[in-house]
Design an enzyme around this catalytic site. Structure first.
Site, short mmCIF file in Angstrom:
data_model
loop_
_atom_site.label_atom_id
_atom_site.label_comp_id
_atom_site.label_asym_id
_atom_site.label_seq_id
_atom_site.Cartn_x
_atom_site.Cartn_y
_atom_site.Cartn_z
CB THR A 10 -0.94 0.04 1.22
OG1 THR A 10 -0.16 -0.03 2.42
CG2 THR A 10 -1.92 -1.12 1.18
CG LEU A 72 8.53 -2.98 -2.12
CD1 LEU A 72 7.48 -2.32 -3.02
CD2 LEU A 72 9.90 -2.79 -2.70
CB ALA A 73 6.93 -3.80 4.39
CB SER A 121 18.02 2.93 1.62
OG SER A 121 18.27 4.30 1.84
CD GLU A 123 19.92 8.07 4.49
OE1 GLU A 123 20.89 8.05 5.27
OE2 GLU A 123 19.39 9.11 4.06
CE1 TYR A 145 14.37 3.53 5.80
CE2 TYR A 145 16.37 4.26 4.70
CZ TYR A 145 15.10 3.74 4.63
OH TYR A 145 14.54 3.45 3.42
NE ARG A 179 8.63 9.49 -0.74
CZ ARG A 179 9.25 8.33 -0.63
NH1 ARG A 179 8.74 7.40 0.18
NH2 ARG A 179 10.34 8.06 -1.32
#
Length: 316
Positions: A10, A72-73, A121, A123, A145, A179
């Site tokens: 979602t 993706l969660a 990511s 990051e 993260y 987003r």
């Protein structure tokens, strides 16, 4: 027959991914938070689940036996990870190991290739000493993260060596009208639309000089699909190679909304500055371009414009 499982179906990327796969005729299952089953895109089979429930997560994969698994969660932002560092480690790090191991078990039990793609990511690179960053850049995160994503990145490599078709898309910043407002980019476009409508107001942000490599979310979803379908499992940086500051993003959004003298509408508040922020983040997507045949379709200005237009439309 291709059977896909998407965690985070979602979310921004999950919704675009689900729509692509459903249009291809893929049987798509999506894991959602309990109570969010009705929010899944059309054509997706919803499954309520919790990334923190390792046994439930494992059972879901074993029962569905997907041939493609897109993860993706997880905790969705750096800011949130500072507020909940332990939860970030569990949901964005440890849960990936559960999915990898369950996918490997499905592969062993059914004798079919299971293709898992981890949405990693930029990051993970933290405050990199060199720019642009590519797949050889040292992993050295500077926030919770990035640390959780770095752990997951290492586990993808470990299970790939074990024989699982496990790949990671090292995604640099990517945006769209989908987003959530908790992200600074959507906060900017929503506020720009409101200032344009009201003819007054200020846009207050944190560090305006942070530079990021911003792309178009559906392009990055395309890269994830290409990773899943590639003959050999690989990791690939997905980025535009272009950087802009938060100030650039804000000025571009205000100008596109029709606000005159956009610089005068900007203000800063130290409360919005993160405890630690990565420096220059810009990706070298040579591998994605040359090996996967991937290329971005929208530039920075077009991405910002699409978001502003959407928020202007929401305001009527």
């Amino acid at each position: 027959m291709t059977v896909a499982l998407i965690t985070g179906v979602t979310g921004q990327d999950g919704s675009y991914l689900a729509e692509r796969l459903v249009a291809e005729g893929v049987t798509v299952h999506g894991m959602v938070r309990p109570g969010d089953e009705s929010a899944v895109p059309t054509g997706v089979h919803p499954h309520a689940g919790d990334l923190g429930d390792r046994e439930g997560l494992r059972r879901l994969v074993l029962d569905l036996a997907p041939t493609e698994l897109y993860h993706l969660a997880g905790i969705s932002s750096v800011a949130q990870s500072w507020q909940e560092p332990e939860l970030t480690a569990l949901l964005s790090g440890v849960a990936v190991t559960t999915l990898l191991d369950a996918a490997w078990q499905v592969q062993q039990a059914h004798g079919v290739t299971v293709r898992l793609v981890q949405a990693s990511s930029a990051e993970i690179f933290g405050d990199a000493a060199t720019a642009p960053q590519d797949e050889r850049t040292p992993i050295a995160p500077v926030n919770p993260y990035g640390a959780a994503k770095a752990y997951a990145q290492h586990m993808v490599g470990i299970y790939r060596d074990r024989g699982l078709h496990a790949s990671a898309g090292i995604l640099f910043n990517h945006e769209s009208p989908r987003r959530p407002p908790t992200f600074v980019t959507r906060k900017i476009t929503q506020r720009a639309a409101q200032i344009a409508r009201d003819g007054d107001g200020m846009l207050t942000l944190g560090n305006l000089d942070v530079r990021r490599d911003w792309g178009w979310a559906p392009d990055y979803v395309d890269a994830l699909i290409r990773l899943a379908r590639h003959e050999e499992p690989i990791d690939a940086v997905v980025a535009t190679g272009q950087t802009h500051t938060v100030r650039d993003f804000a000025v571009t959004a205000l100008r596109h909304a029709g606000v005159t003298d956009p610089e005068s509408r900007l203000a800063t508040d130290p409360a919005f500055v993160r405890p630690a922020d990565a420096g220059l983040m810009v990706g070298d997507a040579t591998r994605a371009r040359s090996v996967l045949g991937w290329t971005p379709t929208r530039d920075f200005t077009a991405v910002v414009a699409a978001m502003v237009d959407h928020d202007l439309e929401l305001l009527g």
